[in-house]
Design a protein around this motif. Structure first.
Motif, mmCIF file in Angstrom:
data_model
loop_
_atom_site.group_PDB
_atom_site.id
_atom_site.type_symbol
_atom_site.label_atom_id
_atom_site.label_comp_id
_atom_site.label_asym_id
_atom_site.label_seq_id
_atom_site.Cartn_x
_atom_site.Cartn_y
_atom_site.Cartn_z
ATOM 1 N N ASP A 1 -4.877 38.012 -50.721
ATOM 2 C CA ASP A 1 -4.754 38.144 -49.270
ATOM 3 C C ASP A 1 -3.900 39.339 -48.857
ATOM 4 O O ASP A 1 -4.090 39.906 -47.796
ATOM 5 N N GLY A 2 -2.954 39.730 -49.722
ATOM 6 C CA GLY A 2 -2.096 40.865 -49.422
ATOM 7 C C GLY A 2 -2.699 42.205 -49.828
ATOM 8 O O GLY A 2 -2.095 43.245 -49.635
ATOM 9 N N GLY A 3 -3.886 42.199 -50.444
ATOM 10 C CA GLY A 3 -4.554 43.426 -50.841
ATOM 11 C C GLY A 3 -4.244 43.890 -52.256
ATOM 12 O O GLY A 3 -4.728 44.925 -52.685
ATOM 13 N N ALA A 4 -3.444 43.122 -53.015
ATOM 14 C CA ALA A 4 -3.092 43.516 -54.376
ATOM 15 C C ALA A 4 -4.233 43.178 -55.340
ATOM 16 O O ALA A 4 -4.775 42.076 -55.301
ATOM 17 N N ARG A 5 -4.587 44.114 -56.181
ATOM 18 C CA ARG A 5 -5.594 43.884 -57.218
ATOM 19 C C ARG A 5 -5.028 42.982 -58.310
ATOM 20 O O ARG A 5 -3.829 42.985 -58.572
ATOM 21 N N HIS A 6 -5.924 42.286 -58.963
ATOM 22 C CA HIS A 6 -5.577 41.433 -60.093
ATOM 23 C C HIS A 6 -6.505 41.770 -61.254
ATOM 24 O O HIS A 6 -7.580 42.327 -61.049
ATOM 25 N N GLY B 1 -6.040 58.618 -63.041
ATOM 26 C CA GLY B 1 -7.195 58.761 -62.160
ATOM 27 C C GLY B 1 -8.151 57.579 -62.230
ATOM 28 O O GLY B 1 -9.343 57.734 -62.003
ATOM 29 N N VAL B 2 -7.622 56.404 -62.505
ATOM 30 C CA VAL B 2 -8.442 55.189 -62.620
ATOM 31 C C VAL B 2 -8.668 54.605 -61.235
ATOM 32 O O VAL B 2 -7.751 54.539 -60.416
ATOM 33 N N ARG B 3 -9.886 54.169 -60.988
ATOM 34 C CA ARG B 3 -10.206 53.453 -59.744
ATOM 35 C C ARG B 3 -10.329 51.974 -60.082
ATOM 36 O O ARG B 3 -11.218 51.583 -60.847
ATOM 37 N N LEU B 4 -9.418 51.167 -59.561
ATOM 38 C CA LEU B 4 -9.417 49.734 -59.859
ATOM 39 C C LEU B 4 -10.514 49.052 -59.062
ATOM 40 O O LEU B 4 -10.347 48.735 -57.891
ATOM 41 N N ARG B 5 -11.630 48.824 -59.703
ATOM 42 C CA ARG B 5 -12.758 48.161 -59.049
ATOM 43 C C ARG B 5 -13.125 46.914 -59.843
ATOM 44 O O ARG B 5 -12.943 46.880 -61.062
ATOM 45 N N PRO B 6 -13.595 45.874 -59.145
ATOM 46 C CA PRO B 6 -13.953 44.637 -59.838
ATOM 47 C C PRO B 6 -14.933 44.900 -60.984
ATOM 48 O O PRO B 6 -15.874 45.683 -60.848
ATOM 49 N N GLY B 7 -14.643 44.274 -62.115
ATOM 50 C CA GLY B 7 -15.487 44.399 -63.302
ATOM 51 C C GLY B 7 -14.966 45.396 -64.321
ATOM 52 O O GLY B 7 -15.349 45.339 -65.495
ATOM 53 N N LEU B 8 -14.097 46.314 -63.916
ATOM 54 C CA LEU B 8 -13.555 47.309 -64.831
ATOM 55 C C LEU B 8 -12.686 46.630 -65.885
ATOM 56 O O LEU B 8 -11.843 45.795 -65.555
ATOM 57 N N ALA C 1 -8.143 43.179 -70.226
ATOM 58 C CA ALA C 1 -8.247 42.433 -68.971
ATOM 59 C C ALA C 1 -9.343 43.046 -68.119
ATOM 60 O O ALA C 1 -9.647 44.236 -68.240
ATOM 61 N N GLN C 2 -9.930 42.220 -67.265
ATOM 62 C CA GLN C 2 -10.987 42.684 -66.361
ATOM 63 C C GLN C 2 -10.497 42.582 -64.928
ATOM 64 O O GLN C 2 -10.002 41.536 -64.504
ATOM 65 N N VAL C 3 -10.631 43.685 -64.200
ATOM 66 C CA VAL C 3 -10.187 43.735 -62.812
ATOM 67 C C VAL C 3 -11.024 42.773 -61.981
ATOM 68 O O VAL C 3 -12.246 42.713 -62.097
ATOM 69 N N THR C 4 -10.338 41.999 -61.145
ATOM 70 C CA THR C 4 -10.992 41.082 -60.219
ATOM 71 C C THR C 4 -10.713 41.573 -58.803
ATOM 72 O O THR C 4 -10.202 42.662 -58.617
ATOM 73 N N GLY C 5 -10.993 40.774 -57.821
ATOM 74 C CA GLY C 5 -10.800 41.155 -56.425
ATOM 75 C C GLY C 5 -9.349 41.237 -56.022
ATOM 76 O O GLY C 5 -8.437 41.194 -56.847
#
Length: 79
Positions: free
Chosen positions: A61-66, A34-41, A54-58
């Motif tokens: 172009d294909g919409g994949a989180r990093h 139930g994790v929401r991958l949002r920038p800064g997490l 690791a810290q989630v970034t934006g």
């Protein structure tokens, strides 16, 4: 208490330390937890052998989180 881990493919990390969070096992873990991958997490990522913070970034172009690695992956005992 065990630390929650989300699968990531460290072998596919970019030179700048970014790891894509679009592998099937990653998406399954995110959904199951139930994790929401949002920038800064900040996440504990695990590839079955090693773990790293690791810290989630934006999105790309294909919409994949990093996520940008905050530490080098280190081997863990016992999975």
């Amino acid at each position: 208490m065990a630390q929650t881990r989300i699968f990531a493919e460290f072998d596919n990390a970019a030179a700048d330390g970014c790891v894509r969070l679009d592998a099937r096992a990653t998406l399954d873990d995110v959904r199951r937890l139930g994790v929401r991958l949002r920038p800064g997490l900040v996440l504990s990522l695990y590839d079955g052998v090693s773990i790293a913070l690791a810290q989630v970034t934006g999105c790309d172009d294909g919409g994949a989180r990093h996520a940008r690695l905050l530490s080098d992956p280190v081997a863990v005992d016992g999975g």
